[in-house]
Design an enzyme around this catalytic site. Structure first.
Site: not given
Length: 446
Positions: A42, A10
């Site tokens: 996630c 990310h």
């Protein structure tokens, strides 16, 4: 200018995208030890728990897309050393080819790594960690085995709680362990966390809180077969360690200034103690508006924002991070919790003098009787200044997910609980009551 980015998840991707979109013309090299990039960890429990069929959409960027924009991508390439004095990165490919990349600016986006408990038997077969895609694949494969019936999850934070739900959805017996007295203890006060504990127990997860793992024992085939705690010994077929993460900063920890957990210290421009080296995401510190100081908060949302900030500053536009609140949320078996800032427990541990205001009400107007769930709210504020420093919400209603963002902004802007009490909040029976529970909680503050 040549920019080398180590890490393609990310934070690294956000840095590269910002440079490509806003400041074209630079030479960019991205290096990662994994074969993939941009994995949304996630979503692992959602996929492994079969709430989605395949993990394909958990990846949001591809190497070929960056290469089409002129970026040099080196995956399955391990960085072995960084020569900060001479601005060179030394790495080795999967086929043992040695690579040297010089740089003008370096971005460390190496993320975090699981904390490995140093216990007897920690290297036994059948003991897993959960962060990378390939670790999710391994656990998914284990769940598919008929002989794997009883699973121990160590650590009842977000990842541990989510993978416990996933295992239960796959028809497994699940034992969830944590040294704390409740689940989610890092994010919620005990009064709130107990709501999640009840939810987990109601769905058949066996809770072992206030229990500390001491040893893992093997069967004759060398697979883990028992977990020994300070209270008892339990038969298990699989162990998933989810006790937390720490900064993956080994490449730079002896050359750059670091935080107490090894995270690389940065300023609000994401710049390290070396002006030509930026650190972003889970490997770096971040400024907490609740604490009003730099700390360590490993969240994907923080990683993206820190990457954007670094990209602008490297590109030539001075941009300071506005800081973060550590806003987060979780949804387990339809029970939703969100929080931001500091809990009462966390604030007191940090030496802050705080008070709190609790309230419970229905999400929608009282005369709507269908699909109108109860909502619990806690607002945490400094006793003297009355500055809001935290909030917690819990409900089966998904509407609470958006409400936590208002508290995040309140903390960022140093708003008091008295200002919140008179904030203009809209009313529509389908969504809330004229006396909104957020308003009432603020009005009730002593």
């Amino acid at each position: 200018m040549k920019i080398v980015v180590i890490g393609t998840n990310h934070a690294g991707i956000a840095t590269a995208n910002t440079l490509l979109e806003q400041y074209p013309g630079h030479e960019i090299v991205m290096i990662d030890r994994n074969s993939n990039m941009s994995y949304l960890g996630c979503g692992t429990a959602i996929w492994v728990g079969r709430q989605i069929e395949k993990p394909d959409e958990l990846f949001y960027a591809k190497a070929e897309d960056f290469e089409a924009k002129g970026v040099k991508i080196l995956t399955e390439t391990e960085v072995s050393e960084i020569d900060f004095a001479n601005k060179k990165v030394y790495a080795k490919t999967k086929s043992d080819d040695e690579i040297i990349e010089a740089y003008d600016k370096l971005v460390l986006a190496t993320g975090s790594r699981p904390i490995i408990p140093n216990l007897p038997g920690k290297d036994l077969k059948g003991i897993h960690f959960l962060k990378l895609f390939q670790e999710g694949q391994a656990i998914d494969a284990e769940f598919a085995k008929e002989k794997v019936k009883r699973i121990a999850v160590i650590g009842a934070g977000y990842i541990g709680t989510e993978i416990a739900e996933a295992a239960k959805r796959r028809g497994k017996e699940v034992l969830l362990f944590d040294a704390e007295n409740t689940s989610l203890a890092s994010y919620y006060d005990e009064e709130f966390a107990k709501g999640m504990d009840e939810n987990l127990a109601q769905h058949g997860i066996e809770l072992h809180f206030g229990e500390l793992a001491k040893e893992f024992k093997a069967n004759e085939e060398g697979y883990v077969s028992q977990i020994v705690t300070n209270k008892a010994t339990y038969d298990v077929d699989l162990v998933i360690n989810c006790i937390g993460f720490t900064a993956n900063s080994a490449l730079a920890s002896d050359k750059l200034a670091t935080f107490k957990n090894g995270a690389i210290k940065v300023d609000k421009h994401q710049q390290s103690s070396d002006p030509d080296v930026y650190a972003v995401g889970d490997v770096a510190t971040i400024y907490s508006n609740a604490l009003q100081d730099f700390t360590y908060i490993a969240l994907a949302s923080n990683a993206v924002r820190s990457g954007i900030v670094a990209g602008h500053n490297i590109g030539g536009k001075e941009l300071e991070s506005v800081g973060v609140q550590g806003s987060n949320g979780i949804s387990i078996f339809g029970y939703n919790m969100t929080s931001t800032g500091l809990s009462v427990k966390a604030a007191k541990k940090l030496g802050l003098e705080v008070s709190f205001s609790d309230f419970e009400d229905k999400q929608k107007a009282w005369f709507l009787h269908e699909n109108n769930d109860s909502v619990k709210i806690r607002i945490v504020y400094e006793t003297k200044s009355r500055r809001i420093i935290g909030a917690q919400l819990a409900s089966k209603s998904e509407i609470i997910a958006g409400n936590i963002n208002m508290f995040s902004l309140a903390i960022q802007e140093k708003k008091t609980i008295d200002e919140l009490a008179l904030l203009d909040l809209f009313f529509l029976p389908h969504f809330n009551s004229p006396y909104n529970y957020m308003t009432v909680a603020a009005l009730n503050a002593k």
